[in-house]
Design a protein around this motif. Structure first.
Motif, PDB file in Angstrom:
ATOM      1  N   THR A  70       0.828  -1.207   0.000  1.00  0.00           N
ATOM      2  CA  THR A  70       0.000   0.000   0.000  1.00  0.00           C
ATOM      3  C   THR A  70       0.862   1.258   0.000  1.00  0.00           C
ATOM      4  O   THR A  70       0.646   2.176  -0.789  1.00  0.00           O
ATOM      5  CB  THR A  70      -0.956   0.004   1.207  1.00  0.00           C
ATOM      6  N   ARG A  71       1.855   1.295   0.885  1.00  0.00           N
ATOM      7  CA  ARG A  71       2.670   2.505   0.945  1.00  0.00           C
ATOM      8  C   ARG A  71       3.473   2.708  -0.339  1.00  0.00           C
ATOM      9  O   ARG A  71       3.463   3.795  -0.917  1.00  0.00           O
ATOM     10  CB  ARG A  71       3.628   2.460   2.144  1.00  0.00           C
ATOM     11  N   VAL A  72       4.164   1.666  -0.784  1.00  0.00           N
ATOM     12  CA  VAL A  72       5.049   1.840  -1.939  1.00  0.00           C
ATOM     13  C   VAL A  72       4.251   2.149  -3.202  1.00  0.00           C
ATOM     14  O   VAL A  72       4.621   3.017  -3.998  1.00  0.00           O
ATOM     15  CB  VAL A  72       5.950   0.603  -2.128  1.00  0.00           C
ATOM     16  N   SER A  73       3.124   1.461  -3.391  1.00  0.00           N
ATOM     17  CA  SER A  73       2.352   1.673  -4.616  1.00  0.00           C
ATOM     18  C   SER A  73       1.726   3.063  -4.656  1.00  0.00           C
ATOM     19  O   SER A  73       1.716   3.719  -5.706  1.00  0.00           O
ATOM     20  CB  SER A  73       1.284   0.589  -4.779  1.00  0.00           C
ATOM     21  N   PHE A  74       1.212   3.550  -3.530  1.00  0.00           N
ATOM     22  CA  PHE A  74       0.643   4.896  -3.517  1.00  0.00           C
ATOM     23  C   PHE A  74       1.722   5.968  -3.617  1.00  0.00           C
ATOM     24  O   PHE A  74       1.567   6.960  -4.337  1.00  0.00           O
ATOM     25  CB  PHE A  74      -0.202   5.120  -2.256  1.00  0.00           C
ATOM     26  N   GLU A  75       2.826   5.775  -2.906  1.00  0.00           N
ATOM     27  CA  GLU A  75       3.877   6.789  -2.916  1.00  0.00           C
ATOM     28  C   GLU A  75       4.539   6.872  -4.286  1.00  0.00           C
ATOM     29  O   GLU A  75       4.772   7.956  -4.816  1.00  0.00           O
ATOM     30  CB  GLU A  75       4.906   6.491  -1.823  1.00  0.00           C
ATOM     31  N   ALA A  76       4.838   5.708  -4.870  1.00  0.00           N
ATOM     32  CA  ALA A  76       5.414   5.697  -6.218  1.00  0.00           C
ATOM     33  C   ALA A  76       4.377   6.189  -7.232  1.00  0.00           C
ATOM     34  O   ALA A  76       4.711   6.909  -8.180  1.00  0.00           O
ATOM     35  CB  ALA A  76       5.881   4.286  -6.579  1.00  0.00           C
ATOM     36  N   GLY A  77       3.128   5.787  -7.011  1.00  0.00           N
ATOM     37  CA  GLY A  77       2.081   6.136  -7.960  1.00  0.00           C
ATOM     38  C   GLY A  77       1.833   7.624  -8.071  1.00  0.00           C
ATOM     39  O   GLY A  77       1.757   8.178  -9.175  1.00  0.00           O
ATOM     40  N   ILE A  78       1.712   8.313  -6.947  1.00  0.00           N
ATOM     41  CA  ILE A  78       1.458   9.756  -6.997  1.00  0.00           C
ATOM     42  C   ILE A  78       2.658  10.490  -7.596  1.00  0.00           C
ATOM     43  O   ILE A  78       2.498  11.455  -8.357  1.00  0.00           O
ATOM     44  CB  ILE A  78       1.091  10.323  -5.594  1.00  0.00           C
ATOM     45  N   TYR A  79       3.870  10.009  -7.327  1.00  0.00           N
ATOM     46  CA  TYR A  79       5.073  10.608  -7.929  1.00  0.00           C
ATOM     47  C   TYR A  79       5.064  10.430  -9.442  1.00  0.00           C
ATOM     48  O   TYR A  79       5.345  11.376 -10.191  1.00  0.00           O
ATOM     49  CB  TYR A  79       6.320   9.964  -7.327  1.00  0.00           C
ATOM     50  N   GLN A  80       4.731   9.218  -9.911  1.00  0.00           N
ATOM     51  CA  GLN A  80       4.705   8.959 -11.352  1.00  0.00           C
ATOM     52  C   GLN A  80       3.613   9.755 -12.061  1.00  0.00           C
ATOM     53  O   GLN A  80       3.725  10.050 -13.251  1.00  0.00           O
ATOM     54  CB  GLN A  80       4.512   7.457 -11.595  1.00  0.00           C
ATOM     55  N   LEU A  81       2.579  10.140 -11.331  1.00  0.00           N
ATOM     56  CA  LEU A  81       1.499  10.957 -11.899  1.00  0.00           C
ATOM     57  C   LEU A  81       1.831  12.449 -11.860  1.00  0.00           C
ATOM     58  O   LEU A  81       1.028  13.273 -12.281  1.00  0.00           O
ATOM     59  CB  LEU A  81       0.192  10.696 -11.146  1.00  0.00           C
ATOM     60  N   GLY A  82       3.028  12.776 -11.356  1.00  0.00           N
ATOM     61  CA  GLY A  82       3.475  14.160 -11.313  1.00  0.00           C
ATOM     62  C   GLY A  82       3.222  14.865 -10.003  1.00  0.00           C
ATOM     63  O   GLY A  82       3.536  16.048  -9.856  1.00  0.00           O
ATOM     64  N   GLY A  83       2.646  14.145  -9.014  1.00  0.00           N
ATOM     65  CA  GLY A  83       2.326  14.751  -7.737  1.00  0.00           C
ATOM     66  C   GLY A  83       3.302  14.374  -6.637  1.00  0.00           C
ATOM     67  O   GLY A  83       4.351  13.777  -6.876  1.00  0.00           O
ATOM     68  N   LEU A  84       2.910  14.705  -5.408  1.00  0.00           N
ATOM     69  CA  LEU A  84       3.738  14.460  -4.236  1.00  0.00           C
ATOM     70  C   LEU A  84       2.930  13.672  -3.213  1.00  0.00           C
ATOM     71  O   LEU A  84       1.768  13.994  -2.950  1.00  0.00           O
ATOM     72  CB  LEU A  84       4.177  15.791  -3.624  1.00  0.00           C
ATOM     73  N   GLY A  85       3.554  12.666  -2.616  1.00  0.00           N
ATOM     74  CA  GLY A  85       2.930  11.912  -1.541  1.00  0.00           C
ATOM     75  C   GLY A  85       3.610  12.221  -0.216  1.00  0.00           C
ATOM     76  O   GLY A  85       4.837  12.269  -0.144  1.00  0.00           O
ATOM     77  N   ILE A  86       2.805  12.453   0.827  1.00  0.00           N
ATOM     78  CA  ILE A  86       3.347  12.732   2.163  1.00  0.00           C
ATOM     79  C   ILE A  86       2.924  11.609   3.096  1.00  0.00           C
ATOM     80  O   ILE A  86       1.729  11.390   3.331  1.00  0.00           O
ATOM     81  CB  ILE A  86       2.842  14.079   2.711  1.00  0.00           C
ATOM     82  N   PHE A  87       3.891  10.873   3.625  1.00  0.00           N
ATOM     83  CA  PHE A  87       3.628   9.785   4.563  1.00  0.00           C
ATOM     84  C   PHE A  87       3.313  10.354   5.938  1.00  0.00           C
ATOM     85  O   PHE A  87       4.082  11.152   6.484  1.00  0.00           O
ATOM     86  CB  PHE A  87       4.841   8.853   4.642  1.00  0.00           C
ATOM     87  N   LEU A  88       2.185   9.962   6.494  1.00  0.00           N
ATOM     88  CA  LEU A  88       1.733  10.478   7.784  1.00  0.00           C
ATOM     89  C   LEU A  88       1.456   9.308   8.727  1.00  0.00           C
ATOM     90  O   LEU A  88       0.382   8.709   8.706  1.00  0.00           O
ATOM     91  CB  LEU A  88       0.453  11.316   7.606  1.00  0.00           C
ATOM     92  N   SER A  89       2.425   8.963   9.539  1.00  0.00           N
ATOM     93  CA  SER A  89       2.216   7.938  10.545  1.00  0.00           C
ATOM     94  C   SER A  89       1.332   8.491  11.648  1.00  0.00           C
ATOM     95  O   SER A  89       1.416   9.674  11.995  1.00  0.00           O
ATOM     96  CB  SER A  89       3.556   7.488  11.129  1.00  0.00           C
ATOM     97  N   SER A  90       0.478   7.634  12.224  1.00  0.00           N
ATOM     98  CA  SER A  90      -0.373   8.086  13.323  1.00  0.00           C
ATOM     99  C   SER A  90       0.460   8.566  14.517  1.00  0.00           C
ATOM    100  O   SER A  90      -0.013   9.339  15.346  1.00  0.00           O
ATOM    101  CB  SER A  90      -1.317   6.969  13.758  1.00  0.00           C
ATOM    102  N   LYS A  91       1.719   8.114  14.583  1.00  0.00           N
ATOM    103  CA  LYS A  91       2.612   8.543  15.662  1.00  0.00           C
ATOM    104  C   LYS A  91       3.149   9.961  15.424  1.00  0.00           C
ATOM    105  O   LYS A  91       3.642  10.599  16.353  1.00  0.00           O
ATOM    106  CB  LYS A  91       3.791   7.568  15.791  1.00  0.00           C
ATOM    107  N   ASP A  92       3.053  10.413  14.179  1.00  0.00           N
ATOM    108  CA  ASP A  92       3.664  11.694  13.817  1.00  0.00           C
ATOM    109  C   ASP A  92       2.660  12.830  13.681  1.00  0.00           C
ATOM    110  O   ASP A  92       3.057  13.980  13.510  1.00  0.00           O
ATOM    111  CB  ASP A  92       4.422  11.548  12.489  1.00  0.00           C
TER     112      ASP A  92
END
Length: 321
Positions: A70-92
């Motif tokens: 889930t993380r890798v596919s969404f993070e890589a996916g939004i980048y490949q679509l020209g956008g930016l992905g921000i990882f937000l852990s519930s701890k952060d």
């Protein structure tokens, strides 16, 4: 498979601004559109053609449960679509310290163009979507895993050339995977059989919902105790781990209860000769499936895993683009 962008536009469904919480919220035409768009995006990537409809867009990715795919596919996916992905852990983020879902939703709506959340409660996802002014994508809850099933449907159609008149047999725990498979199969005209031991059947309310949807789409959803009976005439055999994340304390009991539900060569022989094997991964070889099957010629698990990227890029494009 869609080969030209103009064909995608011709069949386009207006999904911009929608959330993706469960496949039950989407029509058969809308799901077919997402699959066609995923095929087109996959072809563009294979041919090295840039496809960047989300330039300047930002996706927030909230994880209360850890993940690889889930993380890798969404993070890589939004980048490949020209956008930016921000990882937000519930701890952060402050949601982990008691900030309400409603407040979080409204704050993030002012910063982002979309939210993907992988969490425990379906109610959390639904409240987040209700209070957000931007699309929310369900990356997994304890009740549903719709992103996985969208990729599964893409994979089945790629290999079998169709979805209608296909028999899929899911063997194992009636968990979030089983729930989303039931809804997806019902929407798309697939016959789905769940083979699970007593005490591990899918949630009754989800089963009832899936059967009601199936009656409208010439599909069939049923539950069978005997996996060897279930797989007769199967086009697809599907399984998942016996103990999901958070159920580790039940591992030994579940190994005993699911002892007759392993997908192995003997079981596969009862299905169609050209049947394929699917697994959402991660897999535990020697438990729910033998190495001989998951690493064998009928296994499509890595094609299935790759399609998470393409299906989710289609989702983000349709909802955020």
């Amino acid at each position: 498979m869609i080969t030209e962008a103009k064909e995608i536009n011709f069949h386009k469904q207006e999904l911009k601004g929608r959330s993706f919480l469960t496949l039950a919220d989407y029509s058969q035409n809308e799901i077919n559109y997402l699959i066609d768009l995923a095929d087109y995006i996959k072809k563009q990537k294979r041919e090295g053609i840039a496809f960047e409809p989300l330039k300047g867009k930002t996706l927030g990715m909230i994880f209360e449960k850890s993940s690889t795919r889930t993380r890798v596919s969404f993070e890589a996916g939004i980048y490949q679509l020209g956008g930016l992905g921000i990882f937000l852990s519930s701890k952060d983020i402050q949601i982990g310290r008691g900030e309400t879902i409603a407040d979080t939703a409204q704050v993030l709506s002012g910063y982002l163009d979309g939210i993907m959340i992988r969490t425990f409660s379906q109610e959390t996802v639904e409240e987040l979507a209700a209070k957000s002014s931007i699309p929310v994508i369900n990356g997994l809850t304890d009740l549903y895993h719709p992103c996985q099933v969208l990729a599964d449907l893409q994979t089945i159609k790629e290999i079998k050339g169709k979805l209608q008149d296909i028999k899929v047999v899911y063997i194992g725990d009636g968990n979030n995977m089983a729930h989303s498979l039931m809804i997806g199969a019902a929407k798309m005209g697939i016959e789905l059989v769940i083979a699970a031991p007593e005490g591990y059947h899918p949630d009754t309310s989800v089963t009832d919902k899936a059967k009601a949807i199936a009656s409208e789409h010439h599909a069939k959803v049923s539950i069978e105790a005997n996996p060897f009976e279930a797989v007769k005439h199967a086009d697809v055999i599907y399984t998942d781990v016996w103990a999901s994340m958070g159920q580790e304390a039940e591992q030994l009991k579940r190994e005993k209860d699911f002892a007759g539900y392993q997908v192995n060569a003997a079981l596969i022989e009862n299905a169609k000769e050209e049947a394929i094997f699917m697994h959402c991964l991660p897999a535990h070889r020697g438990e729910e499936v033998t190495a001989e099957v998951i690493d064998g010629k009928q296994s499509v698990v890595f094609q299935q895993a790759e399609n998470r990227l393409h299906a989710q890029k289609a989702l983000m494009t349709a909802l955020m683009g």
